[in-house]
Design an enzyme around this catalytic site. Structure first.
Site, PDB file in Angstrom:
ATOM      1  N   HIS A 256       0.886  -1.304   0.147  1.00 32.21           N
ATOM      2  CA  HIS A 256      -0.048   0.046   0.151  1.00 32.21           C
ATOM      3  C   HIS A 256       0.845   1.251  -0.133  1.00 32.21           C
ATOM      4  CE1 HIS A 256      -3.662  -2.147   1.913  1.00 32.21           C
ATOM      5  NE2 HIS A 256      -3.262  -2.778   0.952  1.00 32.21           N
TER       6      HIS A 256
ATOM      7  N   GLU B 269       0.969   3.888   1.879  1.00 33.86           N
ATOM      8  CA  GLU B 269       1.587   4.268   3.213  1.00 33.86           C
ATOM      9  C   GLU B 269       2.543   3.050   3.590  1.00 33.86           C
ATOM     10  OE1 GLU B 269      -1.608   3.455   2.463  1.00 33.86           O
ATOM     11  OE2 GLU B 269      -3.301   3.751   3.770  1.00 33.86           O
TER      12      GLU B 269
ATOM     13  N   CYS C 291      -6.073   1.767   5.986  1.00 31.25           N
ATOM     14  CA  CYS C 291      -6.512   0.362   6.394  1.00 31.25           C
ATOM     15  C   CYS C 291      -6.175   0.040   7.816  1.00 31.25           C
ATOM     16  CB  CYS C 291      -6.124  -0.537   5.336  1.00 31.25           C
ATOM     17  SG  CYS C 291      -4.715  -1.244   5.401  1.00 31.25           S
TER      18      CYS C 291
ATOM     19  N   CYS D 126      -2.050  -0.626   7.525  1.00 31.77           N
ATOM     20  CA  CYS D 126      -1.419   0.642   7.493  1.00 31.77           C
ATOM     21  C   CYS D 126      -1.546   1.368   8.837  1.00 31.77           C
ATOM     22  CB  CYS D 126      -2.015   1.463   6.369  1.00 31.77           C
ATOM     23  SG  CYS D 126      -1.514   0.654   4.742  1.00 31.77           S
TER      24      CYS D 126
END
Length: 149
Positions: free
Chosen positions: A53, A55, A83, A86
């Site tokens: 992701h 992040e 999410c 993260c």
């Protein structure tokens, strides 16, 4: 009092680049004292890595650059609410502030869903500012998924 400067435009640029690669359009930027340390967009498909992701990628890069697993003086700008995975990593990295664009009612982990930072076992809770660039972030996501339905 110093004037607030947002770096969401850079995160949006990364999100657009992710969409062009066929990735979910999420972009992130890590900033320390007004200096951009890392920028990334989602790369889960490209890297065949479900943890890639935006992040996670910027946190990994900032940790590498700082030779540290903790980033206490850093701010994270991300186009979509992080999410749970993260959010847990943001907490573990001790990131100071999180600025995010669009909320994620389906998979969010900050102000939706499990609310990781509010959990009693969360060791660090960053300051959270939602809605920075929300409209443009949400539009990018809507347009991306509309073309896939």
């Amino acid at each position: 009092m110093s004037e607030f400067t947002t770096y969401m435009d850079l995160a949006l640029t990364e999100a657009r680049a992710a969409a062009h690669r066929g990735e979910t359009p999420v972009g992130a930027v890590i900033v320390q004292d007004g200096c951009v340390l890392a920028m990334a967009g989602n790369r889960t498909r490209e890297l065949s890595d479900p943890s890639a992701h935006a992040e996670m990628l910027v946190i990994r890069e900032a940790c590498r650059l700082m030779s540290s697993e903790r980033l206490p003086d850093m701010d994270l700008y991300v186009t979509l609410e992080p999410c749970p995975m993260c959010a847990a990593t943001i907490s573990a990295a001790r990131i100071r502030r999180v600025y995010y664009g669009a909320p994620d009612p389906k998979s969010g982990g900050v102000e939706q869903g499990p609310r990781i930072f509010s959990h009693p076992q969360c060791h660090h809770k960053p300051e959270v500012y939602a809605g920075i660039g929300e409209e443009e972030s949400a539009e990018l996501l809507r347009d991306f998924f509309a073309t896939r339905r």
